[in-house]
Design a protein around this motif. Structure first.
Motif, PDB file in Angstrom:
ATOM      1  N   THR A  73       0.824  -1.217   0.000  1.00 32.29           N
ATOM      2  CA  THR A  73       0.000   0.000   0.000  1.00 32.29           C
ATOM      3  C   THR A  73       0.854   1.262   0.000  1.00 32.29           C
ATOM      4  OG1 THR A  73      -0.121   0.023   2.428  1.00 32.29           O
ATOM      5  CG2 THR A  73      -1.861  -1.173   1.249  1.00 32.29           C
ATOM      6  N   GLY A  88      -5.770   5.837  10.125  1.00 31.51           N
ATOM      7  CA  GLY A  88      -7.124   5.440   9.797  1.00 31.51           C
ATOM      8  C   GLY A  88      -7.205   4.983   8.355  1.00 31.51           C
ATOM      9  N   PRO A  89      -8.321   4.390   7.953  1.00 30.68           N
ATOM     10  CA  PRO A  89      -8.439   3.866   6.585  1.00 30.68           C
ATOM     11  C   PRO A  89      -8.400   4.942   5.511  1.00 30.68           C
ATOM     12  CG  PRO A  89     -10.550   3.769   7.741  1.00 30.68           C
ATOM     13  CD  PRO A  89      -9.515   4.113   8.762  1.00 30.68           C
ATOM     14  N   ASP A  90      -8.689   6.192   5.870  1.00 30.48           N
ATOM     15  CA  ASP A  90      -8.707   7.272   4.879  1.00 30.48           C
ATOM     16  C   ASP A  90      -7.519   8.215   5.016  1.00 30.48           C
ATOM     17  OD1 ASP A  90     -11.170   6.401   3.782  1.00 30.48           O
ATOM     18  OD2 ASP A  90     -12.240   7.370   5.441  1.00 30.48           O
ATOM     19  N   ASN A 157      -7.824  11.939   6.389  1.00 30.06           N
ATOM     20  CA  ASN A 157      -9.008  11.981   5.523  1.00 30.06           C
ATOM     21  C   ASN A 157      -8.682  12.595   4.157  1.00 30.06           C
ATOM     22  OD1 ASN A 157     -10.887  10.945   7.524  1.00 30.06           O
ATOM     23  ND2 ASN A 157     -10.618  12.911   8.569  1.00 30.06           N
ATOM     24  N   THR A 226      -1.164   4.211   2.012  1.00 35.80           N
ATOM     25  CA  THR A 226      -2.229   4.125   2.998  1.00 35.80           C
ATOM     26  C   THR A 226      -1.947   2.976   3.963  1.00 35.80           C
ATOM     27  OG1 THR A 226      -3.506   2.702   1.498  1.00 35.80           O
ATOM     28  CG2 THR A 226      -3.970   5.068   1.436  1.00 35.80           C
ATOM     29  N   ARG A 227      -2.754   2.856   4.996  1.00 34.91           N
ATOM     30  CA  ARG A 227      -2.521   1.912   6.087  1.00 34.91           C
ATOM     31  C   ARG A 227      -2.242   0.494   5.569  1.00 34.91           C
ATOM     32  NH1 ARG A 227      -7.191   1.387  10.495  1.00 34.91           N
ATOM     33  NH2 ARG A 227      -8.192   0.225   8.794  1.00 34.91           N
ATOM     34  N   GLY A 229      -1.811  -3.672   5.579  1.00 33.18           N
ATOM     35  CA  GLY A 229      -2.531  -4.795   6.167  1.00 33.18           C
ATOM     36  C   GLY A 229      -1.770  -6.084   5.961  1.00 33.18           C
TER      37      GLY A 229
END
Length: 405
Positions: A73, A88-90, A157, A226-227, A229
């Motif tokens: 990511t 956060g996811p955003d 965000n 982004t975050r 996983g």
């Protein structure tokens, strides 16, 4: 069972005239790596898929046993994890380098003189990052100081979709055509131009100039992401372990996979690093709570980026003498079965001063392997084996015994 990965970042290279057609791995003296290659299994592997960036992030994900095509990511979120940043996811992250640019008035007309600002100290860098946080910090914009020239920007965000260039890819080249474009570019460019003004006469840079060091004149953003996983390493391979490195990226990968971050005093990320301390830390971890240790050494990569041939050869020799040798001797006497692997994540050739996606040489040795025919651990010998893995993330399965050659 004990498992160790010796990862020399950027250790592989291309034939050089200065070495009569040899590579730094061929020129360096590394009897312990040679033992792994001679008594074990050696070959070539692709750490960077063709459609992915040739970065240490992608390559080390492959080396630690995960398919980067399925989990990548971006680079900066892995570094953010290492700094303790909650994402956060955003949220969108960027690697924020402190760099030295040339003196032209307009940002677009400048040249990238030094992607590391003379390997600025973490203490000095923190003062400059604080300037950026004071000006732009808010509930949507956060700067986090890291190690030396490597820092992190988080936009809360936000959206991805920008084009960014790693600064080490354009050393001594004009920055025009390599500045941020696309999503978030207006804000990033505003920050870069502000830093040019705010850093120019800052006391940190005044002191660096007086000491004959490159000043940190600008922030440079890249590695958008982004975050992450990632699955726990123990879930994937059934082993608890730790990560030894001087750079946030590797600690971020390790923490994201449930590995313990193992600190080493004096670990710097360049050829002045504490090689001996890394070997000692690995032995301590293996003798206490870790059955797996991933030892990452940045020094050869930094030497490749700086075109420091003598220092790159020396760094490889120090990895062998101060890390690989002591760890192998400890394993020989530990009373348990073991397996080790030596490899670079990617080449960082002296001639081009940046990463390439050329396959890398690997060697795996198990304590049960019989003594083999003496051979050098290097690119040429690895190619001559005819053993080739198109997906280097499979190497961890071979190391841990899930697969057999």
């Amino acid at each position: 069972m004990k498992y160790v990965v010796f990862l020399g970042d950027g250790m592989a290279d291309e034939p050089l005239e200065e070495l009569k057609g040899g590579t730094p791995l061929e020129a360096a003296r590394h009897p312990n790596m040679d033992r792994i290659a001679s008594d074990g299994v050696m070959g070539m592997a692709v750490t960077i898929p063709q459609d992915m960036p040739a970065g240490s992030d992608v390559a080390n994900l492959s080396a630690i046993g995960v398919d980067p095509a399925g989990c990548y990511t971006g680079r900066s979120p892995l570094e953010a994890v290492s700094l303790g940043v909650k994402l956060g996811p955003d949220d969108v992250t960027y690697r924020c380098n402190l760099v030295t640019l040339s003196d032209e008035a307009a940002l677009e007309d400048k040249t990238m003189l030094d992607y590391s600002a003379g390997e600025i100290s973490s203490g000095e860098a923190a003062q400059l990052i604080a300037v950026m946080q004071e000006k732009f910090g808010s509930n949507k914009v956060e700067f986090y100081p890291g190690v030396s020239y490597r820092h992190c920007l988080v936009l809360r965000n936000a959206k991805t979709g920008g084009t960014k260039t790693p600064p080490h890819d354009i050393t001594n080249r004009p920055v025009r055509g390599h500045l941020p474009e696309g999503e978030n570019a207006p804000l990033l460019l505003e920050m870069m131009r502000y830093s040019l003004e705010a850093f120019r006469d800052h006391p940190v840079n005044a002191a660096r100039r007086a000491a004959g060091k490159n000043p940190a004149l600008c922030v440079w953003f890249w590695g958008e992401g982004t975050r992450p996983g990632l699955e726990p390493f123990e879930t994937l391979y059934g082993v608890r372990g730790g990560m030894i490195s001087a750079v946030d990226l590797l600690h971020g990968i390790g923490l994201s996979m449930g590995l313990r971050s193992i600190p080493v005093e004096g670990a710097t990320g360049n050829f002045h690093t504490n090689f001996k301390g890394k070997g000692e830390a690995a032995i301590q971890a293996l003798s206490t709570d870790c059955d797996f240790v991933y030892i990452h050494v940045e020094a050869p990569d930094e030497c490749g980026h700086q075109a420091q041939l003598k220092e790159k050869i020396w760094s490889i020799e120090q990895i062998d003498e101060q890390i690989v040798g002591p760890v192998l001797r400890w394993l020989d006497g530990c009373g348990e079965e073991w397996a080790v692997m030596v490899m670079p994540d990617h080449p960082t050739p002296i001639a081009v001063r940046t990463h390439t996606r050329t396959p890398i040489p690997f060697a795996i040795l198990r304590s049960s392997d019989a003594k083999g025919t003496p051979v050098r651990y290097c690119e040429k010998s690895a190619r001559e084996t005819g053993r080739f893995l198109p997906h280097a993330y499979e190497l961890m399965s071979y190391l841990t015994g899930k697969k057999q050659f």
